[in-house]
Design a protein around this motif. Structure first.
Motif, short mmCIF file in Angstrom:
data_model
loop_
_atom_site.label_atom_id
_atom_site.label_comp_id
_atom_site.label_asym_id
_atom_site.label_seq_id
_atom_site.Cartn_x
_atom_site.Cartn_y
_atom_site.Cartn_z
N ILE A 164 11.77 24.23 68.75
CA ILE A 164 12.09 24.72 67.45
C ILE A 164 12.57 23.56 66.57
O ILE A 164 13.49 22.69 66.93
CB ILE A 164 13.18 25.72 67.33
CG1 ILE A 164 12.71 26.95 67.88
CG2 ILE A 164 13.65 26.06 65.88
CD1 ILE A 164 13.97 28.12 68.32
N ARG A 165 11.94 23.50 65.31
CA ARG A 165 12.34 22.13 64.52
C ARG A 165 13.32 22.44 63.41
O ARG A 165 13.91 21.36 62.94
CB ARG A 165 10.91 21.91 63.89
CG ARG A 165 9.64 21.25 64.72
CD ARG A 165 8.61 20.72 64.00
NE ARG A 165 8.95 19.55 63.45
CZ ARG A 165 8.73 19.17 62.17
NH1 ARG A 165 7.82 20.11 61.36
NH2 ARG A 165 8.92 18.12 61.49
N LEU A 166 13.73 23.56 63.41
CA LEU A 166 14.81 23.80 62.24
C LEU A 166 16.16 23.48 63.02
O LEU A 166 16.52 24.23 63.87
CB LEU A 166 14.59 25.35 61.74
CG LEU A 166 15.60 25.63 60.57
CD1 LEU A 166 15.41 24.77 59.46
CD2 LEU A 166 15.44 27.24 60.52
N CYS A 167 16.88 22.77 62.38
CA CYS A 167 18.11 22.22 63.05
C CYS A 167 19.30 22.55 62.21
O CYS A 167 19.24 22.82 61.03
CB CYS A 167 17.90 20.79 63.14
SG CYS A 167 16.72 20.18 64.38
N ASN A 168 20.58 22.45 62.93
CA ASN A 168 21.68 22.75 62.29
C ASN A 168 22.41 21.67 61.74
O ASN A 168 22.64 20.57 62.38
CB ASN A 168 22.66 23.52 63.34
CG ASN A 168 24.07 23.88 62.68
OD1 ASN A 168 24.20 24.18 61.72
ND2 ASN A 168 25.02 23.53 63.39
N SER A 169 22.82 21.64 60.67
CA SER A 169 23.80 20.51 59.63
C SER A 169 25.24 20.94 60.27
O SER A 169 25.97 19.99 59.91
CB SER A 169 23.56 20.36 58.23
OG SER A 169 24.03 21.51 57.46
#
Length: 242
Positions: A164-169
């Motif tokens: 998954i490319r969507l990451c948590n800031s």
């Protein structure tokens, strides 16, 4: 609608190789936490509605953020524990709580407003995500048909989740009616023995609260933990000013 901001600034910054508290390291001559506070102000959040969480013996940080109030996290037991240190400022509160990090100073006022707008649209937890070129070390945001289902740290992720490319800031907005209740349910049964703010999503989902994601720009979510990352932050900030 009322909005409050909690800024976490208790990190010692041992990787900065300096005795200066991490959030006081300057970007173009200004302590990074003051750059962040200016963005929060430009997102229409008043000084009296901000609280900075600091660690013991961090009077220099308290002075640098005046007139904004500070609260001391007496023990560094994780990010959820840090937010709980500000519980006196969140109880009772029926509004939007924006949680930010003093070592991620480049977030724009527009992105903060975008998160608040998503909260106003009906989400109880809004997490700020981003899509980096190299996602290797970041936590992943697990999306489903009903929005954000959870956050998994890279070291705990399966191969499919790591794809998954969507990451948590780490940055998020939380419904003030539920924030303290959710934080108090977070457990520290992990390798570090810490209370992680990221676990607030899984706790919220068990209570059928709506969780969603807003996507931000990679550069504005650049975190500073080392002198090299500070130098990169300065380059990004200089480009933005120009």
């Amino acid at each position: 609608m009322e909005v409050k901001a909690i800024i976490l600034g208790a990190g010692q910054g041992t990787r900065m190789r300096s005795d200066l508290p991490k959030v006081l390291h300057p970007i173009c001559g200004t302590p990074m936490i003051r750059i962040l506070l200016n963005s929060v102000r430009q997102a229409d959040i008043r000084d009296r509605d901000m609280t900075v969480v600091i660690g013991p013996n961090m009077e220099a940080v308290a002075k640098a953020v005046e007139p904004i109030q500070t609260v001391v996290q007496s023990e560094r037991l994780g990010t959820a524990h840090a937010v709980l240190a500000a519980s006196d400022y969140l109880s009772p509160f029926d509004g939007c709580v924006v949680i930010l990090f003093g070592d991620s100073p480049l977030i724009s006022p527009e992105t903060i407003k975008k998160m608040i707008h998503e909260y106003e649209s009906g989400a109880d937890v809004v997490v700020l995500g981003f899509i980096p070129t190299d996602a290797r070390r970041y936590g992943r945001l697990i999306m489903g048909t009903n929005g954000l289902e959870g956050i998994v740290e890279y070291k705990d992720a399966t191969d499919a989740q790591r794809a998954i490319r969507l990451c948590n800031s780490g940055v998020m907005c939380v419904n003030g009616k539920y924030v303290l209740e959710l934080l108090r349910q977070i457990q520290n049964d992990n390798a570090a023995g810490e209370y992680y703010l990221t676990d607030i999503v899984s706790v919220a989902r068990t209570q059928n609260l709506k969780c969603d994601v807003v996507i931000g720009d990679v550069d504005e979510l650049h975190g500073v933990n080392t002198p090299e990352e500070l130098e990169t932050a300065q380059e990004i900030f200089t480009r933005r000013v120009r």
